[in-house]
Design a protein around this motif. Structure first.
Motif, PDB file in Angstrom:
ATOM      1  N   ILE A 313       0.916  -1.116   0.172  1.00 29.02           N
ATOM      2  CA  ILE A 313      -0.034   0.046   0.094  1.00 29.02           C
ATOM      3  C   ILE A 313       0.805   1.156   0.126  1.00 29.02           C
ATOM      4  CG2 ILE A 313      -1.814  -1.076   1.293  1.00 29.02           C
ATOM      5  CD1 ILE A 313      -1.076   0.518   3.769  1.00 29.02           C
ATOM      6  N   VAL A 314       0.104   2.432  -0.379  1.00 29.92           N
ATOM      7  CA  VAL A 314       0.859   3.721  -0.166  1.00 29.92           C
ATOM      8  C   VAL A 314       0.012   4.535   0.803  1.00 29.92           C
ATOM      9  CG1 VAL A 314       1.380   5.859  -1.408  1.00 29.92           C
ATOM     10  CG2 VAL A 314       1.692   3.573  -2.595  1.00 29.92           C
ATOM     11  N   LEU A 315       0.838   5.168   1.610  1.00 30.96           N
ATOM     12  CA  LEU A 315       0.360   6.010   2.662  1.00 30.96           C
ATOM     13  C   LEU A 315       0.798   7.508   2.269  1.00 30.96           C
ATOM     14  CD1 LEU A 315       0.760   4.325   6.194  1.00 30.96           C
ATOM     15  CD2 LEU A 315      -1.250   4.722   4.855  1.00 30.96           C
ATOM     16  N   MET A 316       0.015   8.288   2.261  1.00 32.07           N
ATOM     17  CA  MET A 316       0.229   9.636   1.447  1.00 32.07           C
ATOM     18  C   MET A 316      -0.535  10.720   1.890  1.00 32.07           C
ATOM     19  SD  MET A 316       0.846  10.498  -2.392  1.00 32.07           S
ATOM     20  CE  MET A 316      -0.561   9.863  -3.073  1.00 32.07           C
ATOM     21  N   ASP A 317       0.162  11.841   2.439  1.00 33.80           N
ATOM     22  CA  ASP A 317      -0.632  13.000   2.959  1.00 33.80           C
ATOM     23  C   ASP A 317      -1.296  13.712   1.858  1.00 33.80           C
ATOM     24  OD1 ASP A 317      -1.474  15.139   4.436  1.00 33.80           O
ATOM     25  OD2 ASP A 317       0.271  15.641   5.061  1.00 33.80           O
ATOM     26  N   VAL A 318      -2.259  14.265   2.163  1.00 38.11           N
ATOM     27  CA  VAL A 318      -2.933  15.138   0.790  1.00 38.11           C
ATOM     28  C   VAL A 318      -2.241  16.250   0.691  1.00 38.11           C
ATOM     29  CG1 VAL A 318      -5.079  16.175   0.224  1.00 38.11           C
ATOM     30  CG2 VAL A 318      -5.246  14.001   1.527  1.00 38.11           C
ATOM     31  N   GLY A 325      -1.136  15.811  -2.570  1.00 32.73           N
ATOM     32  CA  GLY A 325      -1.307  14.368  -2.693  1.00 32.73           C
ATOM     33  C   GLY A 325      -2.261  13.566  -3.518  1.00 32.73           C
ATOM     34  N   ILE A 326      -3.442  14.595  -3.721  1.00 30.37           N
ATOM     35  CA  ILE A 326      -4.416  13.965  -4.495  1.00 30.37           C
ATOM     36  C   ILE A 326      -3.858  13.899  -6.010  1.00 30.37           C
ATOM     37  CG2 ILE A 326      -6.768  14.794  -5.607  1.00 30.37           C
ATOM     38  CD1 ILE A 326      -7.239  16.236  -3.094  1.00 30.37           C
ATOM     39  N   THR A 327      -3.197  14.923  -6.573  1.00 30.02           N
ATOM     40  CA  THR A 327      -2.567  15.151  -8.025  1.00 30.02           C
ATOM     41  C   THR A 327      -1.621  13.842  -8.031  1.00 30.02           C
ATOM     42  OG1 THR A 327      -2.878  17.378  -8.077  1.00 30.02           O
ATOM     43  CG2 THR A 327      -1.216  16.228  -9.818  1.00 30.02           C
ATOM     44  N   LEU A 328      -0.944  13.581  -6.953  1.00 29.83           N
ATOM     45  CA  LEU A 328       0.122  12.439  -6.986  1.00 29.83           C
ATOM     46  C   LEU A 328      -0.491  11.108  -7.216  1.00 29.83           C
ATOM     47  CD1 LEU A 328       2.815  13.508  -4.416  1.00 29.83           C
ATOM     48  CD2 LEU A 328       3.332  13.658  -6.887  1.00 29.83           C
ATOM     49  N   ALA A 329      -1.683  10.872  -6.551  1.00 33.69           N
ATOM     50  CA  ALA A 329      -2.420   9.679  -6.667  1.00 33.69           C
ATOM     51  C   ALA A 329      -2.982   9.583  -8.100  1.00 33.69           C
ATOM     52  CB  ALA A 329      -3.495   9.850  -5.580  1.00 33.69           C
ATOM     53  N   ARG A 330      -3.553  10.699  -8.658  1.00 29.09           N
ATOM     54  CA  ARG A 330      -3.922  10.578 -10.060  1.00 29.09           C
ATOM     55  C   ARG A 330      -2.676   9.995 -10.809  1.00 29.09           C
ATOM     56  NH1 ARG A 330      -5.373  15.802 -11.519  1.00 29.09           N
ATOM     57  NH2 ARG A 330      -6.922  15.664  -9.827  1.00 29.09           N
ATOM     58  N   LEU A 331      -1.586  10.801 -10.516  1.00 27.98           N
ATOM     59  CA  LEU A 331      -0.144  10.411 -11.501  1.00 27.98           C
ATOM     60  C   LEU A 331      -0.002   9.060 -11.425  1.00 27.98           C
ATOM     61  CD1 LEU A 331       2.719  12.668 -11.732  1.00 27.98           C
ATOM     62  CD2 LEU A 331       3.165  10.119 -11.203  1.00 27.98           C
ATOM     63  N   ILE A 332       0.018   8.261 -10.127  1.00 29.07           N
ATOM     64  CA  ILE A 332       0.286   6.936  -9.818  1.00 29.07           C
ATOM     65  C   ILE A 332      -0.640   6.275 -10.825  1.00 29.07           C
ATOM     66  CG2 ILE A 332       0.376   5.337  -8.154  1.00 29.07           C
ATOM     67  CD1 ILE A 332       1.237   7.148  -6.111  1.00 29.07           C
ATOM     68  N   ARG A 333      -1.923   6.548 -11.055  1.00 27.14           N
ATOM     69  CA  ARG A 333      -2.711   5.734 -11.649  1.00 27.14           C
ATOM     70  C   ARG A 333      -2.696   5.850 -13.168  1.00 27.14           C
ATOM     71  NH1 ARG A 333      -3.899   2.716  -7.517  1.00 27.14           N
ATOM     72  NH2 ARG A 333      -5.384   3.340  -6.088  1.00 27.14           N
ATOM     73  N   PHE A 334      -1.666   6.699 -13.495  1.00 20.56           N
ATOM     74  CA  PHE A 334      -1.495   6.698 -15.131  1.00 20.56           C
ATOM     75  C   PHE A 334      -0.925   5.218 -15.659  1.00 20.56           C
ATOM     76  CE2 PHE A 334      -0.579  11.588 -15.319  1.00 20.56           C
ATOM     77  CZ  PHE A 334      -2.012  11.916 -15.279  1.00 20.56           C
ATOM     78  N   LEU A 346      -3.395  10.052   4.199  1.00 21.61           N
ATOM     79  CA  LEU A 346      -3.106  10.442   5.819  1.00 21.61           C
ATOM     80  C   LEU A 346      -3.378  12.239   5.674  1.00 21.61           C
ATOM     81  CD1 LEU A 346      -0.320   8.270   7.248  1.00 21.61           C
ATOM     82  CD2 LEU A 346      -2.628   8.623   8.148  1.00 21.61           C
ATOM     83  N   SER A 347      -4.317  12.514   6.453  1.00 19.35           N
ATOM     84  CA  SER A 347      -4.586  14.086   6.234  1.00 19.35           C
ATOM     85  C   SER A 347      -5.256  14.343   7.596  1.00 19.35           C
ATOM     86  CB  SER A 347      -5.084  14.340   5.320  1.00 19.35           C
ATOM     87  OG  SER A 347      -5.545  15.666   5.106  1.00 19.35           O
ATOM     88  N   SER A 348      -5.165  15.632   7.968  1.00 19.78           N
ATOM     89  CA  SER A 348      -6.059  16.222   9.007  1.00 19.78           C
ATOM     90  C   SER A 348      -7.498  16.789   8.464  1.00 19.78           C
ATOM     91  CB  SER A 348      -5.303  17.318   9.688  1.00 19.78           C
ATOM     92  OG  SER A 348      -4.991  18.433   8.770  1.00 19.78           O
ATOM     93  N   GLU A 349      -7.621  16.780   7.218  1.00 22.26           N
ATOM     94  CA  GLU A 349      -8.881  16.775   6.686  1.00 22.26           C
ATOM     95  C   GLU A 349      -9.944  15.818   7.256  1.00 22.26           C
ATOM     96  OE1 GLU A 349     -11.849  18.633   5.501  1.00 22.26           O
ATOM     97  OE2 GLU A 349     -10.064  19.406   4.226  1.00 22.26           O
TER      98      GLU A 349
END
Length: 566
Positions: A313-318, A325-334, A346-349
């Protein structure tokens, strides 16, 4: 090298002290910004910087035992957010400044008060606990046989021993029963018990605190009624077998139960976090629970890190420094290969709508900071386990649990590369069931599946943990044996073949039959490519078929296929 528990706790304590120093510096900076706002106001960039700092404090303070500070920072962060979301406001001046100044100044003062007398974190660090499962010694599987009838007990021991299980006869009335039950937490074990002794053994397990995960109970009975099966399940049995015993099915249950329980909780986590102290804290906590963690040092190298580390798994701050982090997640899915990789934010949101919006861009889960150490460990282990289950489903044969055709071929090629690099000898063995079409035609495909499954279980329990086994196709298996020359490989497979020929299978009307196997062995070191070694092993297999089946032939490059070593 894995740190000891004492070293980990010392490192975590040092991180908490370092965070406290940093928190004071950051709150001091916020106090200076509050004074500046009171005098001349803050620019939009300065307000955005204060917001980012508060966001980081809100997410990390609770992890280091400063929950009140984290909540206060979160409250002030939410108060600033509306002023930053309105693009038309520009800087913080005029009526906007008048509305924001009292709230910002009082909020920063509250943060200062919370830190003023703080010497050490208010709350102690969680002691994360993880279900580590059963630690097995290699592929050893111990079967405790609690059967008071000597003849039946002996038949059980002899029948299960053919599959490579270490069988131990234990009398329920014996004082040694307690010792064997206690040892089940150390060695992968299953207890096969007669229905007359099931209640007593189950009660003894409960008294000793040994769970069904540590020592599954399989009940044997002459009564195959629904009532008896229901009673066995209610008493704590994990399986039920009526006489006459179907040994392949019994062995399959033993292997399945142990494989589910013997693996320690673990996983591989790639962490994308811009707060170095928080990232190090998470790493220490997860590694103390057996998780392998890699911290991404440069976000620009994220894809390369994925390919090199191959995480569960990947644990990533937003919100990351300079990136989303949202853009990086989309980039990974390329990359198609990472479409099934779980990404956990992982975020305080803490706004559910914002969380859903973030996950819609490519992530799967959302953990809200601050997350306690124990909850983090349990969440990560659960998600890693699920990720491995999905990987197993995609990469392993559904009937046998062995590697599929393409993957076992890759393993052979990888072992050939190891041979060249390390200088050792390794072999491959191609194994085929004799007259298997006749088994299917006579007894049916369901019975044929039992034969295939029985051989896969025998291979898994008789070969070393370093050996790799795959279902090559149909009734054909491929085994990669590292550090094993062709002569040694032949003797190993011959021994397995003799044991397999002694197994009894039951068809219709309880008629029994047996099956033999043929195999071809080739030395990986004799070839420049793994496929060539597999072709040689296949040639040796068919040479053995032509020679009468039920045996093993070694391929010889000098003499041609089918010539065994002297």
């Amino acid at each position: 090298m894995r740190l000891s528990a004492t070293d980990i706790q010392a490192s975590l304590a040092a991180l908490r002290d370092r965070f406290l120093v940093r928190a004071r510096e950051e709150v001091l900076y916020l106090s200076q910004q509050a004074e500046k706002m009171r005098r001349v106001g803050l620019t939009e960039a300065e307000l955005s910087e204060a917001y980012s700092l508060l966001h980081r404090l809100a997410g990390s303070a609770g992890t280091f035992g400063l929950a009140d500070l984290g909540e206060a920072a979160r409250s002030l962060e939410k108060s600033l957010k509306p002023y930053l979301e309105d693009d038309e406001q520009g800087g913080c001046a005029g009526s906007v400044r008048e509305a924001l100044e009292p709230m910002f100044v009082s909020g920063v003062m509250a943060l200062s008060e919370l830190l003023r007398d703080q010497q050490t974190p208010a709350a102690p660090l969680d002691q994360p606990s993880a279900d580590a499962g059963i630690v097995s010694q290699g592929m050893q599987v111990r079967v405790l046989v609690c059967q008071e009838q000597a003849r039946v007990s002996r038949d059980l021991v002899d029948g299960l021993a053919l599959y490579g299980f270490q069988c131990i006869q234990v009398s329920v009335a014996s004082s040694s029963l307690e010792r064997w039950i206690k040892e089940s937490s150390r060695v992968a074990s299953v207890c096969v018990v007669d229905d007359e002794q099931l209640e007593q053994v189950a009660a003894e397990c409960r008294r000793l605190g040994v769970t069904g995960r540590q020592l599954p109970l399989l009940c044997l009975s002459r009564d195959d009624s629904f009532e008896k099966r229901y009673w066995a399940a209610a008493t704590g049995a994990e399986g039920f077998f009526a006489e006459p015993l179907d040994f392949p099915r019994l062995a399959d249950s033993v292997e399945r139960l142990v494989s589910e329980r013997k693996q320690p909780a673990s996983g591989r986590v790639l962490m994308v976090e811009d707060d170095p102290d928080l990232a190090e804290h998470y790493r220490l906590v997860l590694e103390s629970a057996g998780v392998v963690v890699r911290l991404v040092q440069s976000f620009r190298n994220l894809i390369g890190e994925l390919a090199d580390f191959r995480p569960d798994i990947v644990l990533m701050d937003v919100q990351l420094e300079g990136m989303s982090g949202i853009t990086l997640a989309r980039l990974i899915r390329f990359e198609p290969r990472w479409l099934s990789l779980p990404i956990v934010y992982l975020s305080s949101e803490d706004d559910p709508e914002n969380q859903l919006a973030a996950m819609s861009e490519g992530a799967d889960e959302f953990l809200v900071k601050p997350v306690s150490d124990g909850y983090l460990v349990r969440s990560v282990l659960l998600r890693c386990r699920r990720a491995r289950q999905l990987s197993e489903l995609m990469n392993r044969d559904s009937l046998t649990g062995l590697f599929k055709h393409a993957l076992i071929k890759q393993q052979a090629q990888m072992e050939l590369a190891n041979c060249r690099r390390l200088g050792h000898s390794s072999s491959v063995a191609m194994i085929d069931l004799d007259h298997f079409k006749q088994v299917n035609d006579t007894w049916g495909h369901g019975c044929g599946d039992k034969v295939i499954k029985a051989l896969s279980n025998l291979l898994k329990n008789r070969l070393r943990e370093t050996d790799v086994i795959g279902r090559y196709g149909g009734e054909e298996f491929l085994v990669v044996l590292p550090g094993c020359d062709a002569g040694q490989a032949r003797r190993v497979i011959e021994d397995i073949g003799r044991s397999f020929a002694e197994l009894s299978f039951f068809g219709t009307n309880d008629e029994s039959f047996s099956v033999t196997l043929s195999a071809g062995v080739a030395s990986l070191n004799d070839f420049t490519h793994g496929d060539e070694a597999l072709e040689a092993a296949d040639q040796a297999l068919y040479q053995q078929k032509r020679a009468g089946r039920n045996g093993v032939t070694v391929f010889s490059p000098q003499q041609g296929a089918g010539q065994e070593e002297p």
